[in-house]
Design an enzyme around this catalytic site. Sequence first.
Site, short mmCIF file in Angstrom:
data_model
loop_
_atom_site.label_atom_id
_atom_site.label_comp_id
_atom_site.label_asym_id
_atom_site.label_seq_id
_atom_site.Cartn_x
_atom_site.Cartn_y
_atom_site.Cartn_z
N MET A 44 -0.53 6.25 0.51
CA MET A 44 -1.15 7.43 0.39
C MET A 44 -2.63 7.30 0.63
O MET A 44 -3.45 8.10 0.03
CB MET A 44 -0.86 8.27 -0.80
CG MET A 44 0.88 8.44 -0.86
SD MET A 44 1.26 9.89 -1.82
CE MET A 44 0.69 9.50 -3.50
N HIS B 107 -2.45 -2.71 -2.58
CA HIS B 107 -1.93 -2.30 -1.18
C HIS B 107 -2.32 -3.39 -0.34
O HIS B 107 -1.48 -3.67 0.51
CB HIS B 107 -2.60 -1.01 -0.58
CG HIS B 107 -2.78 0.18 -1.45
ND1 HIS B 107 -3.51 0.90 -2.24
CD2 HIS B 107 -1.47 1.00 -1.71
CE1 HIS B 107 -3.20 1.83 -2.76
NE2 HIS B 107 -1.86 1.87 -2.53
N SER C 196 -3.85 0.36 -9.74
CA SER C 196 -3.16 1.69 -9.51
C SER C 196 -4.36 2.59 -8.96
O SER C 196 -5.55 2.38 -9.56
CB SER C 196 -2.47 2.38 -10.55
OG SER C 196 -2.53 3.75 -10.54
O1 PAF Z 1 3.81 4.52 -3.56
C1 PAF Z 1 3.30 5.38 -2.68
O2 PAF Z 1 2.27 5.23 -2.47
C2 PAF Z 1 4.11 6.64 -2.16
O3 PAF Z 1 5.03 6.93 -3.23
C3 PAF Z 1 4.89 6.05 -0.76
C4 PAF Z 1 5.81 5.19 -0.98
C5 PAF Z 1 3.75 5.72 0.23
C6 PAF Z 1 5.47 7.33 -0.25
O4 PAF Z 1 4.52 8.27 -0.02
#
Ligand code: PAF
Length: 283
Positions: free
Chosen positions: A32, A39, A188
């Site tokens: 997101m 990430h 996070s």
């Molecule tokens: O973990 C996240 O950022 C979201 O829940 C995801 C997996 C991208 C789905 O929108």
Amino acid sequence: MVIFRQFETLLKHLYFLKKTTNGLGFGFVPTMGALHEGHLSLIRASRRECGVTICSIFVNPAQFGDSNDLEEYPKPIEQDIELLVKNACDILFLPSVEEVYPVDYVNQCYDLNGLDLRFEGKSRPGHFQGVCNVIYRFLSLIKPDFAYFGQKDYQQTVVIKRLTEVAQLNTIIRVVPIVRESNGLAMSSRNIRLSASGRNKASFILEGLEILQKNFRVQGISKAIDLVSWHIASFEGAELDYLIVADSTSLKEVKDEEHTDLVALIAVNYEGVHLLDNMILSQ
Ligand code: PAF
């Protein structure tokens, strides 16, 4: 890095790549945005395993209960693109809400065997169904060989594995270990909402999990949970939302310390921020 905003053009490009790259694996990293090291570890895991890495940035309205939360979700898109380029991501998919959920889209309700109703699901009704709707859209259309998710959201990884079974998706789900800040706080997007001193002190969450790991075999699960609760309570303003020892696959709560394959899941509210962490318990 190539950027696509529509499924049609993305899928055409992928079709072309599949034909010309002699069976290279496709790895998919759904996000997101507001990207951080957590990430980027998913991007790196995909690059190690796959010939082509596709990242999506889509703030999925279906998984937000509160419209304020959705509006306030950070969207530093220029910075995200820069990070993806630096980390050699091949493709960024950046769809609009209308592209993911066209007007005739019918919201699906998946049989998640109650996995969506526990722990995080209790305080966020409909959240995991919303996650499943978007992940189904992506996986069923993009058809990646592998998709990468962070272990930090452990319940989400179990829910998504269940989704791939019930919806018969062929993508293999990879769970990538938690990336931590230098004090042990799990990375996070929410951490930026903590004050500088709160962010520093929030190492007590990992400390709590370590206390549990150290004590649960000898003292028993429920005594070890008490020890962690006291530890967390000793930090002003920290409120333990839940601490559960569960079977790592079914997420059913376990009280018997002889059980193998255990995971400890913890959520703490601190400075108004809901912080998650977890630990696979070793024998
Ligand atoms: O973990 C996240 O950022 C979201 O829940 C995801 C997996 C991208 C789905 O929108």
